[in-house]
Design a protein around this motif. Structure first.
Motif, PDB file in Angstrom:
ATOM      1  N   VAL A   1      -7.312   6.252   1.252  1.00 50.24           N
ATOM      2  CA  VAL A   1      -7.251   4.800   1.420  1.00 50.24           C
ATOM      3  C   VAL A   1      -8.339   4.405   2.408  1.00 50.24           C
ATOM      4  O   VAL A   1      -8.390   4.927   3.526  1.00 50.24           O
ATOM      5  N   VAL A   2      -9.208   3.505   1.981  1.00 56.36           N
ATOM      6  CA  VAL A   2     -10.277   3.022   2.858  1.00 56.36           C
ATOM      7  C   VAL A   2      -9.829   1.691   3.443  1.00 56.36           C
ATOM      8  O   VAL A   2      -9.719   0.689   2.731  1.00 56.36           O
ATOM      9  N   ASP A   3      -9.564   1.700   4.731  1.00 55.89           N
ATOM     10  CA  ASP A   3      -9.162   0.487   5.434  1.00 55.89           C
ATOM     11  C   ASP A   3     -10.413  -0.321   5.743  1.00 55.89           C
ATOM     12  O   ASP A   3     -11.205   0.046   6.615  1.00 55.89           O
ATOM     13  N   ASN A   4     -10.572  -1.432   5.032  1.00 61.29           N
ATOM     14  CA  ASN A   4     -11.807  -2.207   5.099  1.00 61.29           C
ATOM     15  C   ASN A   4     -11.710  -3.338   6.121  1.00 61.29           C
ATOM     16  O   ASN A   4     -11.943  -4.505   5.802  1.00 61.29           O
ATOM     17  N   GLY A   5     -11.344  -2.980   7.354  1.00 61.72           N
ATOM     18  CA  GLY A   5     -11.275  -3.976   8.416  1.00 61.72           C
ATOM     19  C   GLY A   5      -9.989  -4.763   8.435  1.00 61.72           C
ATOM     20  O   GLY A   5      -9.987  -5.945   8.836  1.00 61.72           O
TER      21      GLY A   5
ATOM     22  N   ASP B   1      -3.871  -6.035   9.765  1.00 61.48           N
ATOM     23  CA  ASP B   1      -2.434  -5.781   9.724  1.00 61.48           C
ATOM     24  C   ASP B   1      -2.190  -4.272   9.812  1.00 61.48           C
ATOM     25  O   ASP B   1      -3.009  -3.525  10.321  1.00 61.48           O
ATOM     26  N   GLN B   2      -1.061  -3.811   9.294  1.00 62.36           N
ATOM     27  CA  GLN B   2      -0.671  -2.408   9.400  1.00 62.36           C
ATOM     28  C   GLN B   2      -0.990  -1.596   8.136  1.00 62.36           C
ATOM     29  O   GLN B   2      -0.329  -0.598   7.853  1.00 62.36           O
ATOM     30  N   THR B   3      -2.016  -2.007   7.418  1.00 61.57           N
ATOM     31  CA  THR B   3      -2.383  -1.297   6.192  1.00 61.57           C
ATOM     32  C   THR B   3      -2.608   0.192   6.446  1.00 61.57           C
ATOM     33  O   THR B   3      -2.074   1.049   5.733  1.00 61.57           O
ATOM     34  N   ALA B   4      -3.416   0.522   7.427  1.00 60.44           N
ATOM     35  CA  ALA B   4      -3.745   1.926   7.689  1.00 60.44           C
ATOM     36  C   ALA B   4      -2.507   2.738   8.035  1.00 60.44           C
ATOM     37  O   ALA B   4      -2.311   3.846   7.520  1.00 60.44           O
ATOM     38  N   GLU B   5      -1.661   2.201   8.889  1.00 58.46           N
ATOM     39  CA  GLU B   5      -0.466   2.922   9.308  1.00 58.46           C
ATOM     40  C   GLU B   5       0.479   3.157   8.138  1.00 58.46           C
ATOM     41  O   GLU B   5       1.040   4.255   7.979  1.00 58.46           O
ATOM     42  N   HIS B   6       0.665   2.140   7.304  1.00 57.75           N
ATOM     43  CA  HIS B   6       1.569   2.277   6.156  1.00 57.75           C
ATOM     44  C   HIS B   6       1.022   3.274   5.145  1.00 57.75           C
ATOM     45  O   HIS B   6       1.780   4.060   4.556  1.00 57.75           O
ATOM     46  N   ALA B   7      -0.293   3.245   4.925  1.00 58.05           N
ATOM     47  CA  ALA B   7      -0.907   4.184   3.983  1.00 58.05           C
ATOM     48  C   ALA B   7      -0.762   5.617   4.489  1.00 58.05           C
ATOM     49  O   ALA B   7      -0.430   6.539   3.730  1.00 58.05           O
ATOM     50  N   ARG B   8      -1.013   5.796   5.770  1.00 62.19           N
ATOM     51  CA  ARG B   8      -0.927   7.134   6.362  1.00 62.19           C
ATOM     52  C   ARG B   8       0.506   7.660   6.302  1.00 62.19           C
ATOM     53  O   ARG B   8       0.742   8.846   6.000  1.00 62.19           O
TER      54      ARG B   8
ATOM     55  N   ALA C   1      -1.310   9.250   2.515  1.00 64.28           N
ATOM     56  CA  ALA C   1      -2.741   9.122   2.211  1.00 64.28           C
ATOM     57  C   ALA C   1      -3.587   9.533   3.406  1.00 64.28           C
ATOM     58  O   ALA C   1      -3.137   9.487   4.550  1.00 64.28           O
ATOM     59  N   ARG C   2      -4.818   9.938   3.123  1.00 68.48           N
ATOM     60  CA  ARG C   2      -5.805  10.104   4.189  1.00 68.48           C
ATOM     61  C   ARG C   2      -6.513   8.769   4.346  1.00 68.48           C
ATOM     62  O   ARG C   2      -7.012   8.209   3.361  1.00 68.48           O
TER      63      ARG C   2
ATOM     64  N   ILE D   1       0.798  -1.228   0.000  1.00 62.76           N
ATOM     65  CA  ILE D   1       0.000   0.000   0.000  1.00 62.76           C
ATOM     66  C   ILE D   1       0.834   1.283   0.000  1.00 62.76           C
ATOM     67  O   ILE D   1       0.488   2.254  -0.685  1.00 62.76           O
ATOM     68  N   ALA D   2       1.923   1.316   0.741  1.00 60.33           N
ATOM     69  CA  ALA D   2       2.729   2.546   0.786  1.00 60.33           C
ATOM     70  C   ALA D   2       3.317   2.858  -0.583  1.00 60.33           C
ATOM     71  O   ALA D   2       3.303   4.018  -1.023  1.00 60.33           O
ATOM     72  N   ASP D   3       3.807   1.842  -1.272  1.00 61.12           N
ATOM     73  CA  ASP D   3       4.365   2.063  -2.613  1.00 61.12           C
ATOM     74  C   ASP D   3       3.272   2.507  -3.585  1.00 61.12           C
ATOM     75  O   ASP D   3       3.519   3.328  -4.473  1.00 61.12           O
ATOM     76  N   VAL D   4       2.074   1.954  -3.438  1.00 64.34           N
ATOM     77  CA  VAL D   4       0.967   2.357  -4.304  1.00 64.34           C
ATOM     78  C   VAL D   4       0.644   3.831  -4.091  1.00 64.34           C
ATOM     79  O   VAL D   4       0.503   4.598  -5.053  1.00 64.34           O
TER      80      VAL D   4
END
Length: 229
Positions: free
Chosen positions: A33-37, A40-47, A51-52, A15-18
């Protein structure tokens, strides 16, 4: 103003690279980025990549997309959707948004089947279902589609008029069908497609995922087609 929506479920690896690749195009004003449940650390990496992040804990691809739409800034005119697994190519974003910015089209979808596909990026079921669905929609609406690609751009006001309802994997198909019914000016352009750059596919990675997605797409096809009769 252009905003990008990325529905994401357990995509901490890519996700961060995307997000950074999208930002490097300098096209969108905001990346959501919509964290759909995710567990893992998807939200943290995106932020951390800029990303918002919006949370939609109730899982479902369509639910995540809808949550992203609700989070759009008031100034947003064009919405771009793409996946968070690294398979879509942000460098093709101009191909999607330029025809809309020029006022010639309302909805532009990137066709993976017409572009260059990295070996293994799509399985035969995905290619076949996209082609067959395209034939059915051409018979129903006279619109030519060759794919149900998640990589797409649409005018925000046009999207809001569609009245999207689908909460699962049928979201993309519902948008294409309703866009055709609404008489939107539709364009399909070839885009390249890669294998996901991390994590596991929720659709093509397992037999169950393929079956569930296929069932939801079929249900959506029948529901929207009968709604418009």
């Amino acid at each position: 103003m252009i905003n990008v929506i990325i529905p994401a479920l357990n995509e901490e690896e890519p996700i961060a690279d995307v997000v950074r690749a999208i930002a490097a195009t300098k096209i969108p004003s905001e990346i959501i980025v919509v964290d759909n449940g995710s567990t893992d650390q998807t939200a943290e990496h995106a932020r951390s990549a800029g990303a918002r992040v919006v949370a939609e804990p109730q899982r479902g691809y369509g639910r995540a997309c809808a949550a992203g739409v609700r989070a759009l800034s008031p100034e947003c005119d064009i919405v771009v959707f793409l996946d968070g697994d690294g398979s879509d190519c942000p460098e093709f974003m101009n191909e999607l948004v330029d025809p809309i910015l020029a006022g010639r089209y309302d909805f532009v979808i990137g066709s993976r089947t017409r572009g260059k596909r990295e070996p293994g990026s799509m399985n035969l079921q995905q290619v076949f279902s996209g082609r067959i669905t395209g034939v059915i929609l051409r018979l129903l609406y006279g619109v030519r589609y060759t794919d149900m690609s998640p990589f797409r751009a649409i005018r925000r006001d046009a999207l809001e008029r569609l009245g999207m309802r689908e909460q699962t994997y049928g979201w993309n198909l519902e948008m294409q069908m309703k866009a055709a019914c609404a008489g939107l000016r539709i364009l399909e352009v070839p885009v390249n497609h890669r294998r996901r750059t991390g994590g596991e596919s929720k659709v093509s990675g397992t037999l169950r995922g393929t079956f569930v997605a296929g069932t939801r797409i079929l249900v959506t096809l029948l529901r929207v087609a009968f709604e418009k009769l």
